[in-house]
Write a protein that holds these residues in place. Structure first.
Motif, PDB file in Angstrom:
ATOM      1  N   PRO A   1     -19.519  43.838 -11.131  1.00  0.00           N
ATOM      2  CA  PRO A   1     -20.374  43.783 -10.079  1.00  0.00           C
ATOM      3  C   PRO A   1     -21.117  44.969  -9.723  1.00  0.00           C
ATOM      4  CG  PRO A   1     -17.967  43.621  -9.273  1.00  0.00           C
ATOM      5  CD  PRO A   1     -18.073  43.512 -10.723  1.00  0.00           C
TER       6      PRO A   1
ATOM      7  N   GLN B   1     -20.243  39.404 -12.767  1.00  0.00           N
ATOM      8  CA  GLN B   1     -19.204  39.087 -11.900  1.00  0.00           C
ATOM      9  C   GLN B   1     -18.004  40.042 -12.554  1.00  0.00           C
ATOM     10  OE1 GLN B   1     -18.262  34.551 -11.391  1.00  0.00           O
ATOM     11  NE2 GLN B   1     -19.537  34.621 -13.315  1.00  0.00           N
TER      12      GLN B   1
ATOM     13  N   ARG C   1     -30.890  33.453  -6.722  1.00  0.00           N
ATOM     14  CA  ARG C   1     -29.995  34.127  -5.799  1.00  0.00           C
ATOM     15  C   ARG C   1     -28.709  34.100  -6.680  1.00  0.00           C
ATOM     16  NH1 ARG C   1     -30.195  31.346   0.195  1.00  0.00           N
ATOM     17  NH2 ARG C   1     -32.127  32.249   0.911  1.00  0.00           N
TER      18      ARG C   1
ATOM     19  N   ASP D   1     -24.459  40.841  -0.433  1.00  0.00           N
ATOM     20  CA  ASP D   1     -23.890  40.598  -1.876  1.00  0.00           C
ATOM     21  C   ASP D   1     -24.577  41.152  -3.096  1.00  0.00           C
ATOM     22  OD1 ASP D   1     -21.450  39.414  -0.730  1.00  0.00           O
ATOM     23  OD2 ASP D   1     -22.187  37.214  -0.830  1.00  0.00           O
ATOM     24  N   ASN D   2     -25.685  41.356  -2.609  1.00  0.00           N
ATOM     25  CA  ASN D   2     -26.587  42.234  -3.915  1.00  0.00           C
ATOM     26  C   ASN D   2     -26.227  43.585  -3.713  1.00  0.00           C
ATOM     27  OD1 ASN D   2     -29.671  43.311  -4.390  1.00  0.00           O
ATOM     28  ND2 ASN D   2     -28.814  41.826  -5.996  1.00  0.00           N
TER      29      ASN D   2
ATOM     30  N   ASN E   1     -32.166  43.636  -8.326  1.00  0.00           N
ATOM     31  CA  ASN E   1     -32.681  43.656  -6.940  1.00  0.00           C
ATOM     32  C   ASN E   1     -33.133  42.078  -6.794  1.00  0.00           C
ATOM     33  OD1 ASN E   1     -31.553  46.338  -6.983  1.00  0.00           O
ATOM     34  ND2 ASN E   1     -33.337  47.192  -6.258  1.00  0.00           N
ATOM     35  N   TYR E   2     -33.438  41.873  -5.303  1.00  0.00           N
ATOM     36  CA  TYR E   2     -33.829  40.661  -4.900  1.00  0.00           C
ATOM     37  C   TYR E   2     -34.559  40.777  -3.609  1.00  0.00           C
ATOM     38  CZ  TYR E   2     -33.507  35.955  -3.559  1.00  0.00           C
ATOM     39  OH  TYR E   2     -33.764  34.675  -2.899  1.00  0.00           O
TER      40      TYR E   2
ATOM     41  N   ARG F   1     -25.096  45.320  -9.962  1.00  0.00           N
ATOM     42  CA  ARG F   1     -25.951  45.050  -8.924  1.00  0.00           C
ATOM     43  C   ARG F   1     -26.773  46.251  -8.622  1.00  0.00           C
ATOM     44  NH1 ARG F   1     -22.241  41.615  -8.261  1.00  0.00           N
ATOM     45  NH2 ARG F   1     -22.380  39.621  -7.187  1.00  0.00           N
TER      46      ARG F   1
ATOM     47  N   PRO G   1     -21.799  32.210  -5.461  1.00  0.00           N
ATOM     48  CA  PRO G   1     -20.771  31.761  -6.348  1.00  0.00           C
ATOM     49  C   PRO G   1     -21.500  30.970  -7.488  1.00  0.00           C
ATOM     50  CG  PRO G   1     -20.233  30.879  -4.382  1.00  0.00           C
ATOM     51  CD  PRO G   1     -21.460  31.482  -4.052  1.00  0.00           C
ATOM     52  N   PHE G   2     -20.891  30.800  -8.913  1.00  0.00           N
ATOM     53  CA  PHE G   2     -21.259  29.901  -9.643  1.00  0.00           C
ATOM     54  C   PHE G   2     -20.164  30.029 -10.749  1.00  0.00           C
ATOM     55  CE2 PHE G   2     -22.566  32.818 -13.033  1.00  0.00           C
ATOM     56  CZ  PHE G   2     -22.678  34.093 -12.188  1.00  0.00           C
TER      57      PHE G   2
ATOM     58  N   GLU H   1     -36.177  38.040  -0.887  1.00  0.00           N
ATOM     59  CA  GLU H   1     -36.007  36.705  -0.460  1.00  0.00           C
ATOM     60  C   GLU H   1     -37.253  35.915   0.006  1.00  0.00           C
ATOM     61  OE1 GLU H   1     -33.343  36.875   3.041  1.00  0.00           O
ATOM     62  OE2 GLU H   1     -32.756  38.856   2.082  1.00  0.00           O
TER      63      GLU H   1
ATOM     64  N   ALA I   1     -29.104  37.310  -8.860  1.00  0.00           N
ATOM     65  CA  ALA I   1     -28.843  38.352  -7.826  1.00  0.00           C
ATOM     66  C   ALA I   1     -27.537  38.602  -7.400  1.00  0.00           C
ATOM     67  CB  ALA I   1     -29.919  38.451  -6.709  1.00  0.00           C
ATOM     68  N   GLY I   2     -26.601  37.681  -7.622  1.00  0.00           N
ATOM     69  CA  GLY I   2     -25.207  37.908  -7.505  1.00  0.00           C
ATOM     70  C   GLY I   2     -24.996  37.321  -6.102  1.00  0.00           C
ATOM     71  N   LEU I   3     -25.756  36.621  -5.278  1.00  0.00           N
ATOM     72  CA  LEU I   3     -25.806  36.302  -3.972  1.00  0.00           C
ATOM     73  C   LEU I   3     -24.906  34.841  -3.924  1.00  0.00           C
ATOM     74  CD1 LEU I   3     -29.224  36.926  -2.676  1.00  0.00           C
ATOM     75  CD2 LEU I   3     -27.191  38.360  -2.311  1.00  0.00           C
TER      76      LEU I   3
ATOM     77  N   ARG J   1     -17.256  36.587  -3.743  1.00  0.00           N
ATOM     78  CA  ARG J   1     -17.226  35.206  -3.536  1.00  0.00           C
ATOM     79  C   ARG J   1     -17.678  34.371  -4.864  1.00  0.00           C
ATOM     80  NH1 ARG J   1     -20.741  33.487   0.238  1.00  0.00           N
ATOM     81  NH2 ARG J   1     -21.974  35.461   0.875  1.00  0.00           N
ATOM     82  N   VAL J   2     -17.178  34.958  -6.111  1.00  0.00           N
ATOM     83  CA  VAL J   2     -17.651  34.528  -7.206  1.00  0.00           C
ATOM     84  C   VAL J   2     -16.539  33.437  -7.776  1.00  0.00           C
ATOM     85  CG1 VAL J   2     -18.643  36.403  -8.434  1.00  0.00           C
ATOM     86  CG2 VAL J   2     -15.982  36.201  -8.538  1.00  0.00           C
TER      87      VAL J   2
END
Lengths: 358, 215
Positions: free
Chosen positions: B68, B65, B44, A242-243, B76-77, B72, B51-52, B79, B47-49, A355-356
Motif C-alpha cells: 500500500p 493491497q 477510486r 486512503d490515498n 495520485n487522485y 500510493r 475496498p474491492f 476528485e 487510487a486505493g480509496l 479497508r481492503v
C-alpha cells in the motif's frame, strides 16, 4: 405554502438543535418539578431583575432561531426561495409569523405559563412586561427575516485575523470544537467531573482501587461517540486519506497521537486530584489503560456504518461486563494489556486503515 | 503500466463493476461513460480509496493491497467534486498531502503558482468557489513523484486559462513518463492532449474503444 416553509425552516431547526433542546429539557424538567418551576415563576413575577433574566434567555433563543432562518435563506440549495419576495407583503408577513411562532414555541409556551400565573395573582406590571417582550421578539423576528429575504447576500465586514497553520493532528479536534462544540463540552465535562468526583470520593471511605477503575470505565464510555465522529469526519471530509502512502503502523501512530491529545485533560485531572493513598504510577497506568480502550473502540468502529442503537446496546453490555470483571478483582494491568492487545489484534485483522477486502 | 485482474466491486451485495482482465499501457487514457456507469468508482478503486476484490498492479511490481505505501506513493487522485473541512486552508491541506507524498522541495510553490492557488492560499475553504476547490484538488493530485495521476472530471468548473496551463503541464509530465487517466463529460479534444486510448465503461465493465495505433 405553510407546509413548504415548515419543511425549509422549522423542521430543520428542531432537527439540528434536537440534542441541545433535549439537554435543555432534561436540565429544566429533569431536576426541577413543576412546583419548583411555579415557585421560580412566582419569584420572577415579583422581581424585575429575575424577569429580565428570563427575557434575556428568550432573546438568546430568538437570536439563534432567527440566525438559523437567515442562514438557510443564504444557503445555495434554498436560493429558489428568493421568489417568495414576489408574494404580497401582508401575506408574506403572515407566513413569516407562522414560521417564527413555530420556531419560538418553547419560549412562547413558558411565557404563556408565566402569563397565566401573573393574571391569576394580578401581577399586572409583569403581564405587560411579558406581553410586550414576547410581542416584541416575534415582531422583530418577522421583520428581521423578511429584511434578509429582501436584501440577500449582504456585504460583510471581515476582520483580517492572522490565519495560523493547522497540522493534520489538529484537523479533527478543530472540527470537533468548531462544528460539534456541544458534543465536545458534554464529553469532556462529563468525563472530567466523573473522574474528579471519584478521586474526591476515594479518601472518604475504605475504598480500594476498583473505584478508580469503575470511574475510568465510565469515562471511556463517555468518549464512545468520539470514535464514530472521527470515522465520519474522515469519510466525509478526508476522502484523500486512503490515498496517502501510510503504513498501517503509521496510521495507528497518528490515531494514537490524536486520542492521546483528546484524552490528555483526564491525565491532568487525575494527577491534580490523585488521592494520597494512590501512587502516581497507578494513575499513569489508569490513563494508559483508558487510552488503549479508546483506541480499541476506534479500531472496532472506523470505516464502518454502525447502527447507533446496536452500538449503544454493545456499550451497555460492555459496561455491565466491565463492572463484573472489576468487582472480581481483575487488576488495572490486566485491563491495560487487554485493551492494547485487542487493539493490535483487531487493527491487524481489519487491516486498518486501508479497508481492503480480506 | 497498470494491470487489473479479477476486479469485482459490489455495493450492498450488488455488483457494480467487474473487470476480469485489463492492461492499461503508459500514456494518457480517457475513460468515458454515462452518469452512474462506474467511472468514479473505478478511479477510486485504482487510487486505493475503495475496498474491492481482485488485484491492481502497477508496473508489474506494486500491488495496491500488498504494497500500500509504495503503490500510493506512485498513484495520485483528484476528485470530481472535492469536499474538504471548511475551516482548513489550501496551505493546511497542501502541507499535509505534500508531507505524506514526500513532495520535493519547491514543488508546492511551483504548482500553487501554476494553478493560481497562491491567491487564496491562507483562506479557509468555506470561502472557495467550486472552481477554487477544483484547483486545490488538482494541486494535491500532482504532489510527490506520481507515476499515474487519476483526474476525475478535470474540466468541470475550471477556468479556461488555468485549464490551458494545467494541460500544458500534463503534457510535459507525460513526456517525462507519467501516465494520466481522465474522465470527462465534456469534449476531451478541448484539452489538446494526445489521447493514447479511449475506454468505455458501461454495463459494469470496461472495454477499449479506440487507441492511438488502431484509431
Amino acid at each position: 405554502m405553510r407546509s413548504l416553509v415548515s419543511r425549509l425552516f422549522v423542521r430543520p431547526f428542531y432537527a439540528q438543535n434536537a440534542g441541545t433542546l433535549l439537554i435543555g429539557l432534561l436540565l429544566a424538567f429533569g431536576f426541577m418539578r413543576a412546583s419548583d418551576h411555579e415557585a421560580l415563576i412566582d419569584a420572577a413575577l415579583g422581581s424585575p431583575m429575575l424577569l429580565g433574566f428570563f427575557m434575556f434567555l428568550w432573546g438568546l433563543y430568538t437570536l439563534k432561531a432567527v440566525a438559523f432562518v437567515r442562514s438557510q435563506l443564504a444557503a445555495p440549495e434554498q436560493l429558489f426561495f428568493n421568489a417568495f419576495r414576489l408574494i404580497a407583503a401582508p401575506v408574506r408577513g403572515l407566513i413569516w409569523l407562522w414560521v417564527v411562532v413555530d420556531l419560538l414555541i418553547p419560549i412562547l409556551g413558558y411565557a404563556g405559563w408565566m402569563l397565566f400565573r401573573a393574571v391569576r395573582f394580578a401581577q399586572w406590571p409583569a403581564v405587560y412586561a411579558i406581553t410586550t417582550a414576547v410581542t416584541g421578539l416575534v415582531t422583530v423576528s418577522v421583520i428581521w427575516v423578511d429584511y434578509r429575504l429582501r436584501h440577500p447576500s449582504p456585504t460583510r465586514l471581515r476582520l483580517s485575523l492572522p490565519s495560523l497553520p493547522i497540522p493534520y493532528l489538529l484537523f479533527f479536534p478543530t472540527y470537533w470544537l468548531r462544528k460539534e462544540p456541544i458534543s465536545l463540552v458534554l464529553t469532556k465535562v462529563s468525563s472530567g467531573l466523573l473522574l474528579v468526583g471519584v478521586c474526591l470520593l476515594y479518601p472518604t471511605d475504605d475504598y480500594d482501587e476498583r473505584l478508580l477503575l469503575i470511574g475510568l470505565l465510565l469515562a471511556v464510555l463517555f468518549h464512545a461517540a468520539v470514535s464514530r465522529q472521527v470515522s465520519a469526519f474522515d469519510r466525509h471530509y478526508l476522502l484523500l486519506l486512503d490515498n496517502m502512502p501510510y503504513s498501517v503502523w503509521q496510521r495507528i501512530t497518528q490515531y494514537l497521537a490524536l486520542y492521546a491529545l483528546i484524552w490528555l485533560p483526564e491525565l491532568a485531572l487525575l494527577l491534580r486530584h490523585c488521592p494520597d493513598a494512590v501512587a502516581v504510577q497507578y494513575v499513569l497506568l489508569l490513563w494508559l489503560t483508558g487510552l488503549g480502550w479508546l483506541l480499541l473502540l476506534h479500531t472496532l468502529v472506523y470505516g464502518r456504518q454502525v447502527d447507533p442503537d446496536r452500538w449503544l446496546a454493545c456499550l451497555f453490555a460492555a459496561f455491565v461486563l466491565g463492572l463484573l470483571t472489576i468487582m472480581a478483582h481483575v487488576p488495572a494491568s490486566v485491563w491495560c494489556a487487554l485493551g492494547w492487545g485487542a487493539t493490535i489484534v483487531v487493527s491487524r485483522f481489519r487491516r486498518l486503515p486501508l479497508r481492503v477486502a480480506p | 503500466m497498470l494491470t487489473v485482474t479479477d476486479l469485482n466491486k459490489a455495493y450492498e451485495g450488488k455488483t457494480v463493476l467487474t473487470v476480469p482482465k485489463l492492461t492499461v499501457p503508459p500514456g494518457i487514457h480517457y475513460f468515458r461513460g454515462s452518469n452512474g456507469s462506474g467511472k468514479t468508482t473505478f478511479l477510486r478503486i485504482v487510487a486505493g480509496l475503495l475496498p474491492f476484490t481482485g488485484t491492481v498492479l502497477l508496473d508489474n511490481t506494486y500491488d495496491s493491497q500488498r504494497q500500500p505505501v509504495d503503490y500510493r506513493l506512485r498513484v495520485n487522485y483528484a476528485e470530481a467534486e472535492p469536499v474538504y473541512p471548511d475551516f482548513l486552508t489550501a496551505r493546511d491541506l497542501t502541507a499535509f498531502v505534500a508531507k505524506a507524498k514526500r513532495a520535493p522541495a519547491g514543488q508546492v510553490d511551483q504548482l500553487a503558482d501554476l494553478l493560481g492557488v497562491t491567491a487564496f492560499w491562507t483562506q479557509p475553504t468555506r470561502t472557495y468557489s467550486s472552481g477554487m476547490l477544483k484547483k486545490l484538488s488538482l494541486l494535491l493530485a500532482w504532489l510527490g513523484r506520481p507515476q499515474l495521476v487519476l483526474l476525475d472530471e478535470p474540466l468541470t468548473t475550471l477556468d479556461v486559462e488555468t485549464a490551458a496551463r494545467l494541460f500544458d503541464f500534463v503534457h510535459q509530465q507525460v513526456r517525462r513518463g507519467v501516465s494520466v487517466w481522465l474522465t470527462s463529460h465534456q469534449d476531451v479534444a478541448l484539452t489538446g492532449l494526445p489521447i493514447t486510448a479511449t475506454w468505455q465503461i458501461s454495463t459494469g465493465t470496461i472495454h477499449l474503444t479506440s487507441d492511438a495505433f488502431t484509431g
